[in-house]
Design a protein around this motif. Structure first.
Motif, PDB file in Angstrom:
ATOM      1  N   ALA A   1       0.829  -1.206   0.000  1.00  0.00           N
ATOM      2  CA  ALA A   1       0.000   0.000   0.000  1.00  0.00           C
ATOM      3  C   ALA A   1       0.865   1.258   0.000  1.00  0.00           C
ATOM      4  CB  ALA A   1      -0.938  -0.002   1.209  1.00  0.00           C
ATOM      5  N   VAL A   2       1.899   1.253   0.847  1.00  0.00           N
ATOM      6  CA  VAL A   2       2.790   2.422   0.912  1.00  0.00           C
ATOM      7  C   VAL A   2       3.555   2.578  -0.394  1.00  0.00           C
ATOM      8  CG1 VAL A   2       4.795   3.405   2.082  1.00  0.00           C
ATOM      9  CG2 VAL A   2       2.960   2.351   3.417  1.00  0.00           C
ATOM     10  N   GLN A   3       3.975   1.461  -0.994  1.00  0.00           N
ATOM     11  CA  GLN A   3       4.649   1.516  -2.289  1.00  0.00           C
ATOM     12  C   GLN A   3       3.749   2.154  -3.349  1.00  0.00           C
ATOM     13  OE1 GLN A   3       5.860  -2.837  -2.144  1.00  0.00           O
ATOM     14  NE2 GLN A   3       7.527  -2.009  -3.396  1.00  0.00           N
ATOM     15  N   MET A   4       2.472   1.873  -3.261  1.00  0.00           N
ATOM     16  CA  MET A   4       1.548   2.367  -4.275  1.00  0.00           C
ATOM     17  C   MET A   4       1.233   3.846  -4.095  1.00  0.00           C
ATOM     18  SD  MET A   4      -1.127  -0.804  -4.759  1.00  0.00           S
ATOM     19  CE  MET A   4      -1.963   0.030  -6.110  1.00  0.00           C
ATOM     20  N   VAL A   5       1.012   4.276  -2.859  1.00  0.00           N
ATOM     21  CA  VAL A   5       0.586   5.662  -2.652  1.00  0.00           C
ATOM     22  C   VAL A   5       1.752   6.624  -2.466  1.00  0.00           C
ATOM     23  CG1 VAL A   5      -1.562   4.870  -1.596  1.00  0.00           C
ATOM     24  CG2 VAL A   5       0.356   5.489  -0.124  1.00  0.00           C
ATOM     25  N   GLY A   6       2.947   6.093  -2.122  1.00  0.00           N
ATOM     26  CA  GLY A   6       4.083   6.954  -1.835  1.00  0.00           C
ATOM     27  C   GLY A   6       4.452   7.914  -2.958  1.00  0.00           C
ATOM     28  N   PRO A   7       4.679   7.441  -4.182  1.00  0.00           N
ATOM     29  CA  PRO A   7       5.042   8.352  -5.266  1.00  0.00           C
ATOM     30  C   PRO A   7       3.957   9.383  -5.579  1.00  0.00           C
ATOM     31  CG  PRO A   7       5.680   6.112  -5.811  1.00  0.00           C
ATOM     32  CD  PRO A   7       4.823   6.026  -4.578  1.00  0.00           C
ATOM     33  N   ILE A   8       2.698   8.986  -5.453  1.00  0.00           N
ATOM     34  CA  ILE A   8       1.614   9.938  -5.694  1.00  0.00           C
ATOM     35  C   ILE A   8       1.664  11.038  -4.640  1.00  0.00           C
ATOM     36  CG2 ILE A   8      -0.859  10.200  -6.044  1.00  0.00           C
ATOM     37  CD1 ILE A   8       0.534   8.268  -7.987  1.00  0.00           C
ATOM     38  N   PHE A   9       1.882  10.620  -3.407  1.00  0.00           N
ATOM     39  CA  PHE A   9       1.993  11.579  -2.308  1.00  0.00           C
ATOM     40  C   PHE A   9       3.150  12.547  -2.564  1.00  0.00           C
ATOM     41  CE2 PHE A   9       3.937  12.680   1.794  1.00  0.00           C
ATOM     42  CZ  PHE A   9       2.858  13.273   2.437  1.00  0.00           C
ATOM     43  N   MET A  10       4.291  12.026  -3.005  1.00  0.00           N
ATOM     44  CA  MET A  10       5.449  12.874  -3.251  1.00  0.00           C
ATOM     45  C   MET A  10       5.203  13.842  -4.402  1.00  0.00           C
ATOM     46  SD  MET A  10       7.678  12.601  -1.014  1.00  0.00           S
ATOM     47  CE  MET A  10       8.829  13.677  -1.877  1.00  0.00           C
ATOM     48  N   SER A  11       4.405  13.426  -5.379  1.00  0.00           N
ATOM     49  CA  SER A  11       4.105  14.343  -6.485  1.00  0.00           C
ATOM     50  C   SER A  11       3.268  15.511  -5.998  1.00  0.00           C
ATOM     51  CB  SER A  11       3.385  13.602  -7.618  1.00  0.00           C
ATOM     52  OG  SER A  11       2.064  13.232  -7.252  1.00  0.00           O
ATOM     53  N   PHE A  12       2.394  15.271  -4.996  1.00  0.00           N
ATOM     54  CA  PHE A  12       1.633  16.366  -4.389  1.00  0.00           C
ATOM     55  C   PHE A  12       2.598  17.382  -3.790  1.00  0.00           C
ATOM     56  CE2 PHE A  12      -2.251  13.502  -3.219  1.00  0.00           C
ATOM     57  CZ  PHE A  12      -2.541  13.365  -4.575  1.00  0.00           C
ATOM     58  N   ILE A  13       3.580  16.872  -3.030  1.00  0.00           N
ATOM     59  CA  ILE A  13       4.539  17.755  -2.370  1.00  0.00           C
ATOM     60  C   ILE A  13       5.366  18.507  -3.408  1.00  0.00           C
ATOM     61  CG2 ILE A  13       6.484  17.854  -0.766  1.00  0.00           C
ATOM     62  CD1 ILE A  13       3.799  17.063   0.483  1.00  0.00           C
ATOM     63  N   TRP A  14       5.806  17.803  -4.431  1.00  0.00           N
ATOM     64  CA  TRP A  14       6.603  18.438  -5.490  1.00  0.00           C
ATOM     65  C   TRP A  14       5.833  19.606  -6.108  1.00  0.00           C
ATOM     66  CZ3 TRP A  14      11.461  17.427  -7.699  1.00  0.00           C
ATOM     67  CH2 TRP A  14      11.728  18.086  -8.896  1.00  0.00           C
ATOM     68  N   ASN A  15       4.590  19.368  -6.467  1.00  0.00           N
ATOM     69  CA  ASN A  15       3.799  20.412  -7.131  1.00  0.00           C
ATOM     70  C   ASN A  15       3.530  21.593  -6.218  1.00  0.00           C
ATOM     71  OD1 ASN A  15       3.763  18.866  -9.416  1.00  0.00           O
ATOM     72  ND2 ASN A  15       1.576  18.448  -9.393  1.00  0.00           N
ATOM     73  N   SER A  16       3.518  21.347  -4.918  1.00  0.00           N
ATOM     74  CA  SER A  16       3.234  22.417  -3.974  1.00  0.00           C
ATOM     75  C   SER A  16       4.486  23.167  -3.545  1.00  0.00           C
ATOM     76  CB  SER A  16       2.536  21.848  -2.728  1.00  0.00           C
ATOM     77  OG  SER A  16       2.214  22.868  -1.826  1.00  0.00           O
ATOM     78  N   VAL A  17       5.630  22.457  -3.474  1.00  0.00           N
ATOM     79  CA  VAL A  17       6.855  23.066  -2.959  1.00  0.00           C
ATOM     80  C   VAL A  17       7.816  23.463  -4.079  1.00  0.00           C
ATOM     81  CG1 VAL A  17       8.883  22.699  -1.496  1.00  0.00           C
ATOM     82  CG2 VAL A  17       6.654  21.801  -0.792  1.00  0.00           C
ATOM     83  N   MET A  18       8.041  22.570  -5.024  1.00  0.00           N
ATOM     84  CA  MET A  18       9.050  22.801  -6.051  1.00  0.00           C
ATOM     85  C   MET A  18       8.522  23.581  -7.255  1.00  0.00           C
ATOM     86  SD  MET A  18      11.675  21.597  -4.649  1.00  0.00           S
ATOM     87  CE  MET A  18      12.125  20.474  -3.335  1.00  0.00           C
TER      88      MET A  18
END
Length: 212
Positions: free
Chosen positions: A162-179
Motif C-alpha cells: 500500500a505504501v509503495q503504491m501511494v508513496g510516489p503519488i503523495f510525493m508528487s503532491f509535495i513536489w507540485n506544492s513546494v518545487m
C-alpha cells in the motif's frame, strides 16, 4: 413570513461557508499565519458568529479535513466497489479519480502545511492522519490483501504494498506544492499515477498480462 425560510437557509449554510473560507485561508497562508478574523471576513460573518460554530482554530481545521477532504475517500471506495474486488479492473479507474480530487480541493497545499507545521502544531498532523492517511492506507492495504487472497497479487506485506503504491503519488503532491512554485516543472498527477500503477502492478501481479 416569506423571509423566514431564506434566513433559515442562510443560517444553516454558515458552518459550510466558514469551513470553505477556512480551507482557502489555510491553503494560502498556512496554519500558524491563518487568523480567525481573516476566515470570518472571507466567510462574510463576524468573528463572534464564527465562535458560535467552532470553538477554536484547531476545531475549524478538523472540520476542514472532515468536510473538504474525507468525502474523497468514498470516491476511492466507490471505485473499488465497481471493480468487484478485482484489482486488475480497479487500477485503470484510479488515475482520473486522483486527478479530479487534486483539481477539486487544494490537497498539496494542505499536505505541505501539515508537514511543515506539525512540529509546532501536532494536533493538525493527528487530525490529518486519523481522518485521511490512516483510512486511505487501510483501504489500500485491505484491497491488496483481498487481491492476494484471490490469487491476483504476489505474496508480501499488504501494508508495504500500500505504501509503495501511494508513496510516489503523495510525493508528487509535495513536489507540485513546494518545487513547482519556485520554477520546477510540475507533474501531471493523472499521467504519473497511470504510469506508476502500470509499473508497480507488472511487478506485483501474479499474472502480468492482467496488468492495465
Amino acid at each position: 413570513m416569506a423571509k423566514n425560510p431564506k434566513f433559515k437557509r442562510r443560517k444553516d449554510a454558515r458552518p459550510d461557508e466558514i469551513v470553505e473560507a477556512a480551507l482557502e485561508v489555510f491553503a494560502r497562508r498556512g496554519y500558524a499565519a491563518a487568523r480567525l478574523d481573516d476566515i470570518a471576513a472571507r466567510a462574510g460573518v463576524s468573528k463572534g458568529t464564527l465562535y458560535l460554530y467552532f470553538e477554536s482554530k484547531e476545531s475549524l481545521f478538523e472540520a476542514v479535513v472532515s468536510q473538504s477532504f474525507a468525502p474523497n475517500i468514498e470516491k476511492v471506495r466507490a471505485a473499488i466497489a465497481l471493480a468487484d474486488g478485482r484489482i486488475g479492473k480497479l487500477l485503470p479507474t484510479l488515475p482520473p479519480v486522483l486527478a479530479h480530487i487534486m483539481e477539486s480541493v487544494p490537497v498539496a497545499a494542505i499536505v505541505k502545511m501539515v508537514i511543515g507545521e506539525s512540529q509546532n502544531f501536532p494536533n493538525i498532523a493527528r487530525s490529518w492522519y486519523e481522518v485521511m492517511v490512516n483510512p486511505v492506507v487501510g483501504l489500500v492495504t485491505q484491497t491488496i490483501a483481498d487481491a492476494q487472497a484471490q490469487g491476483e497479487i504476489r505474496p508480501g506485506d499488504p501494508r508495504n504494498y500500500a505504501v509503495q503504491m501511494v508513496g510516489p503519488i503523495f510525493m508528487s503532491f509535495i513536489w507540485n506544492s513546494v518545487m513547482a512554485p519556485v520554477g520546477a516543472e510540475p507533474f501531471d498527477i493523472e499521467s504519473l499515477a497511470r504510469q506508476h500503477i502500470e509499473t508497480i502492478m507488472r511487478g506485483a501481479l501474479l499474472d502480468p498480462e492482467a496488468a492495465p
